[in-house]
Design a protein around this motif. Structure first.
Motif, PDB file in Angstrom:
ATOM      1  N   ASP A  24       0.799  -1.282   0.140  1.00  0.00           N
ATOM      2  CA  ASP A  24      -0.022  -0.019   0.207  1.00  0.00           C
ATOM      3  C   ASP A  24       0.842   1.259  -0.023  1.00  0.00           C
ATOM      4  N   ASP A  25       2.049   1.122   0.368  1.00  0.00           N
ATOM      5  CA  ASP A  25       3.130   2.320   0.429  1.00  0.00           C
ATOM      6  C   ASP A  25       3.749   2.678  -1.115  1.00  0.00           C
ATOM      7  N   HIS A  26       3.207   1.871  -1.976  1.00  0.00           N
ATOM      8  CA  HIS A  26       3.790   2.132  -3.312  1.00  0.00           C
ATOM      9  C   HIS A  26       2.625   2.104  -4.346  1.00  0.00           C
ATOM     10  N   VAL A  27       3.063   2.798  -5.512  1.00  0.00           N
ATOM     11  CA  VAL A  27       1.990   2.973  -6.497  1.00  0.00           C
ATOM     12  C   VAL A  27       1.348   1.853  -7.261  1.00  0.00           C
ATOM     13  N   ASN A  28       2.169   0.819  -7.182  1.00  0.00           N
ATOM     14  CA  ASN A  28       1.524  -0.609  -7.744  1.00  0.00           C
ATOM     15  C   ASN A  28       2.334  -1.556  -7.207  1.00  0.00           C
TER      16      ASN A  28
END
Length: 124
Positions: A24-28
């Motif tokens: 969830d901390d990353h764009v994908n």
């Protein structure tokens, strides 16, 4: 048969947990995989992606053949023989075909490809 992993089981488990934690901390997912790959020194993002897929399949959150089902299929087909009269074609075949996989059987004429495909052993 798959070759043994060069990575210890505990490292693989830790990497899969880390992906779940940082996803969830990353764009994908790809960037999450890359971050964990770099942090743990795993050779390839795709290696980690395969570990995550295997974990999801085994946990029942992703469709596919589980590790346990694969082992059962391998055991079922270990030592299979088919043929004509006294001639086994092929003899003592051990075959593993993952569910939904595209699989090719290649060999010279008369080697038993059609016999293998039409063998009633597939319907056990």
């Amino acid at each position: 048969m798959a070759r043994p992993s060069q990575y210890p089981l505990e490292l693989r488990r830790r990497a899969v947990r880390m992906v779940a934690e940082v996803r969830d901390d990353h764009v994908n997912e790809t960037t999450a995989l890359q971050a964990v790959t770099e942090k743990l020194g795993i050779g390839s993002r795709e290696t980690l992606r395969n570990w995550v897929k295997r974990h999801e399949i085994d946990a029942g959150t992703r469709p596919g053949t589980t590790t346990e089902e694969s082992a059962q299929l391998k055991a079922l087909l270990d030592g299979v023989s088919a043929g004509y009269a006294n001639r086994a074609v092929p003899d003592q075949l051990a075959l593993y075909v993952p569910a939904f996989a595209i699989t090719a059987v290649v060999g010279p004429n008369g080697s038993g490809k059609s016999t293998l495909g039409s063998s009633p052993v597939w319907f056990r």
